[in-house]
Design a protein around this motif. Structure first.
Motif, PDB file in Angstrom:
ATOM      1  N   SER A 187      25.432  30.026  11.223  1.00 44.85           N
ATOM      2  CA  SER A 187      25.670  30.821   9.585  1.00 44.85           C
ATOM      3  C   SER A 187      23.723  30.363   9.650  1.00 44.85           C
ATOM      4  O   SER A 187      22.898  30.767  10.438  1.00 44.85           O
ATOM      5  CB  SER A 187      25.877  28.947   8.443  1.00 44.85           C
ATOM      6  OG  SER A 187      25.084  28.800   7.539  1.00 44.85           O
ATOM      7  N   SER A 188      23.491  31.732   8.293  1.00 43.33           N
ATOM      8  CA  SER A 188      21.747  32.060   8.011  1.00 43.33           C
ATOM      9  C   SER A 188      21.340  30.934   7.217  1.00 43.33           C
ATOM     10  O   SER A 188      20.996  30.940   6.726  1.00 43.33           O
ATOM     11  CB  SER A 188      21.987  33.256   8.255  1.00 43.33           C
ATOM     12  OG  SER A 188      22.632  33.544   6.383  1.00 43.33           O
ATOM     13  N   GLY A 209      16.673  32.899   9.105  1.00 44.15           N
ATOM     14  CA  GLY A 209      17.698  32.146   8.059  1.00 44.15           C
ATOM     15  C   GLY A 209      16.831  31.092   7.625  1.00 44.15           C
ATOM     16  O   GLY A 209      15.937  30.803   8.132  1.00 44.15           O
ATOM     17  N   SER A 210      17.451  29.928   6.838  1.00 42.44           N
ATOM     18  CA  SER A 210      17.041  29.200   5.731  1.00 42.44           C
ATOM     19  C   SER A 210      17.924  27.480   6.507  1.00 42.44           C
ATOM     20  O   SER A 210      18.868  27.719   6.853  1.00 42.44           O
ATOM     21  CB  SER A 210      16.952  28.705   4.718  1.00 42.44           C
ATOM     22  OG  SER A 210      15.897  27.873   4.346  1.00 42.44           O
ATOM     23  N   TYR A 211      16.913  25.982   7.155  1.00 46.91           N
ATOM     24  CA  TYR A 211      17.767  25.115   7.769  1.00 46.91           C
ATOM     25  C   TYR A 211      17.246  23.754   7.163  1.00 46.91           C
ATOM     26  O   TYR A 211      16.096  24.128   7.084  1.00 46.91           O
ATOM     27  CB  TYR A 211      17.868  25.311   9.193  1.00 46.91           C
ATOM     28  CG  TYR A 211      18.869  26.300   9.794  1.00 46.91           C
ATOM     29  CD1 TYR A 211      19.908  26.884   9.335  1.00 46.91           C
ATOM     30  CD2 TYR A 211      18.152  27.669   9.516  1.00 46.91           C
ATOM     31  CE1 TYR A 211      20.626  28.197  10.001  1.00 46.91           C
ATOM     32  CE2 TYR A 211      18.670  29.173  10.517  1.00 46.91           C
ATOM     33  CZ  TYR A 211      19.766  29.294  10.657  1.00 46.91           C
ATOM     34  OH  TYR A 211      20.665  30.752  10.306  1.00 46.91           O
ATOM     35  N   SER A 212      18.209  23.387   6.494  1.00 47.40           N
ATOM     36  CA  SER A 212      17.504  22.183   6.502  1.00 47.40           C
ATOM     37  C   SER A 212      18.149  20.775   6.996  1.00 47.40           C
ATOM     38  O   SER A 212      18.792  20.865   6.120  1.00 47.40           O
ATOM     39  CB  SER A 212      16.791  22.671   4.310  1.00 47.40           C
ATOM     40  OG  SER A 212      16.603  20.652   4.186  1.00 47.40           O
ATOM     41  N   LEU A 228      15.199  30.727  20.863  1.00 47.73           N
ATOM     42  CA  LEU A 228      14.919  30.627  19.191  1.00 47.73           C
ATOM     43  C   LEU A 228      13.719  31.025  18.538  1.00 47.73           C
ATOM     44  O   LEU A 228      12.654  30.750  19.132  1.00 47.73           O
ATOM     45  CB  LEU A 228      14.257  28.550  18.951  1.00 47.73           C
ATOM     46  CG  LEU A 228      14.955  28.228  17.346  1.00 47.73           C
ATOM     47  CD1 LEU A 228      16.061  28.959  17.084  1.00 47.73           C
ATOM     48  CD2 LEU A 228      14.257  26.502  17.718  1.00 47.73           C
ATOM     49  N   ASN A 229      13.498  31.660  17.212  1.00 48.04           N
ATOM     50  CA  ASN A 229      12.929  32.274  16.821  1.00 48.04           C
ATOM     51  C   ASN A 229      12.771  31.904  15.527  1.00 48.04           C
ATOM     52  O   ASN A 229      13.153  32.323  15.163  1.00 48.04           O
ATOM     53  CB  ASN A 229      12.960  33.569  16.332  1.00 48.04           C
ATOM     54  CG  ASN A 229      13.651  34.677  17.973  1.00 48.04           C
ATOM     55  OD1 ASN A 229      12.473  34.444  18.788  1.00 48.04           O
ATOM     56  ND2 ASN A 229      14.692  35.874  18.187  1.00 48.04           N
ATOM     57  N   ALA A 230      12.282  30.865  15.494  1.00 50.57           N
ATOM     58  CA  ALA A 230      11.465  29.641  14.281  1.00 50.57           C
ATOM     59  C   ALA A 230      10.589  29.036  14.342  1.00 50.57           C
ATOM     60  O   ALA A 230      10.061  29.033  14.783  1.00 50.57           O
ATOM     61  CB  ALA A 230      12.940  28.899  14.498  1.00 50.57           C
ATOM     62  N   SER A 274      10.766  33.741  12.959  1.00 53.88           N
ATOM     63  CA  SER A 274      11.568  34.598  11.267  1.00 53.88           C
ATOM     64  C   SER A 274      12.272  32.919  10.593  1.00 53.88           C
ATOM     65  O   SER A 274      12.279  33.294   9.807  1.00 53.88           O
ATOM     66  CB  SER A 274      12.039  35.653  12.444  1.00 53.88           C
ATOM     67  OG  SER A 274      12.940  36.340  11.423  1.00 53.88           O
ATOM     68  N   ALA A 275      12.815  32.354  11.850  1.00 50.62           N
ATOM     69  CA  ALA A 275      13.671  31.108  10.437  1.00 50.62           C
ATOM     70  C   ALA A 275      12.461  30.339  10.427  1.00 50.62           C
ATOM     71  O   ALA A 275      12.152  30.495  10.637  1.00 50.62           O
ATOM     72  CB  ALA A 275      15.106  30.717  11.434  1.00 50.62           C
ATOM     73  N   GLN A 276      13.212  29.818   9.471  1.00 49.11           N
ATOM     74  CA  GLN A 276      12.387  28.679   8.676  1.00 49.11           C
ATOM     75  C   GLN A 276      13.856  27.543   9.417  1.00 49.11           C
ATOM     76  O   GLN A 276      14.625  27.331   8.461  1.00 49.11           O
ATOM     77  CB  GLN A 276      11.885  28.589   7.403  1.00 49.11           C
ATOM     78  CG  GLN A 276      11.085  29.757   7.352  1.00 49.11           C
ATOM     79  CD  GLN A 276      10.130  29.574   7.412  1.00 49.11           C
ATOM     80  OE1 GLN A 276       9.639  28.734   7.863  1.00 49.11           O
ATOM     81  NE2 GLN A 276       9.537  30.562   8.326  1.00 49.11           N
ATOM     82  N   ILE A 277      13.068  26.262   9.694  1.00 42.07           N
ATOM     83  CA  ILE A 277      14.336  25.253   9.887  1.00 42.07           C
ATOM     84  C   ILE A 277      13.054  24.025   9.083  1.00 42.07           C
ATOM     85  O   ILE A 277      11.979  23.185  10.146  1.00 42.07           O
ATOM     86  CB  ILE A 277      13.644  24.496  11.258  1.00 42.07           C
ATOM     87  CG1 ILE A 277      14.828  25.685  12.139  1.00 42.07           C
ATOM     88  CG2 ILE A 277      14.727  23.826  11.425  1.00 42.07           C
ATOM     89  CD1 ILE A 277      15.044  25.718  13.401  1.00 42.07           C
TER      90      ILE A 277
END
Length: 293
Positions: A187-188, A209-212, A228-230, A274-277
């Motif tokens: 999932s993104s 992607g966005s992950y919370s 990991l690109n985040a 790139s992604a936000q965690i």
């Protein structure tokens, strides 16, 4: 004594009234099932028809209605003066049908659905394997298991544990007192939270992607890809933070917050960022682990 037991068993057997009905779909595309107490089992096939089997007392009947593209199935209530009854449904529907199941004290088991799935119960466990499009599942007091769904997934539990496995698409999941376990997630967009239970996530992290992830008192474990690109932001008010990633800081820093609490935060970037965690917990420990590490 033996004779009395046999007579009682025969009397009980006489009260069971089976239903077995075949309804031609003929353009229908949605099945709705409502029940108060018992069990609902739904399977699929390639026939253009819905087979409805049920076990219930002779005081009950199964009501089947059709409105437009929807076939509705429910117990017929007019023959009962009270709500003290149970009915077990065993239904087979076309594979591409959308499905809605609503109940009070009902266990629900769905497998093979190729359309949208909406299942809700107050007391009872829910198992959904399959589903495409919008998949909405919720139980107040019961375990939830969702597997192999493809689409926008919304899962809500209160007292029972929630397991989501091998699903793709946007994921929103929350629980009050139960554990949250997500495995094989592609999932993104992921938003997961629990109040008193623990949280575990194992899945892909897509670029952009966005992950919370959040909890109040439960432990959080994230198993993430090695490459990991985040950009990762972790916050805890009274817990600990542990990170197992080369290049990531090993110790959290003190952060301003509520006086008297050992508030800590940890922010770092891996790869392109790139992604936000985002991870936040009040009293639990956060573990960010490199898959295979």
């Amino acid at each position: 004594m033996v004779t009395g037991i046999v007579v009682g068993a025969l009397s009980a057997a006489v009260l069971i009234q089976p239903t077995d009905t075949l309804v031609q779909a003929a353009g229908a595309s949605r099945l709705e099932v409502e029940s108060l107490q018992g069990q609902v089992v739904v399977r699929t096939w390639d026939r253009d028809a819905v087979r409805i089997r049920a076990e219930h007392s002779e005081e009950l009947a199964v009501e089947i209605e059709r409105s437009g593209s929807t076939i509705s199935v429910s117990p017929e209530m007019e023959k009962r003066r009270d709500f003290d009854f149970s009915i077990d449904f065993d239904i087979t529907m076309p594979r591409g049908f959308d499905l809605s199941v609503e109940g009070v004290a009902v266990d629900v088991d769905v497998e093979g659905a190729g359309g949208e799935v909406d299942v809700g119960t107050v007391h009872g466990s829910i198992r959904v394997v399959g589903g495409r499009g919008a998949i909405v599942v919720g139980s107040v007091n019961g375990t939830i298991h969702v597997e192999g769904a493809q689409g926008d997934l919304e899962v809500t539990g209160v007292a029972g544990g929630v397991t989501i496995r091998n699903c793709s698409g946007d994921v929103f999941a929350e629980s009050v007192g139960g554990t949250l376990t997500l495995e094989g997630i592609d999932s993104s967009d992921v938003e997961v939270g629990t109040v008193g239970g623990s949280l575990s996530f194992d899945g892909t992290i897509q670029d952009g992607g966005s992950y919370s992830f959040g909890s109040h008192g439960g432990e959080i474990r994230l198993y993430l890809p090695a490459n990991l690109n985040a950009e990762v932001e972790v916050m805890t008010f009274a817990g600990e933070i542990e990170v197992d990633y080369p290049g990531a800081p090993t110790e959290a820093t003190a952060a301003e917050g509520i006086p008297g609490l050992n508030q800590k935060e940890l922010t770092f970037e891996l790869g392109t960022g790139s992604a936000q965690i985002e991870v936040e917990t009040f009293g639990g420990t956060v573990h960010i682990l490199r898959r295979g590490g």
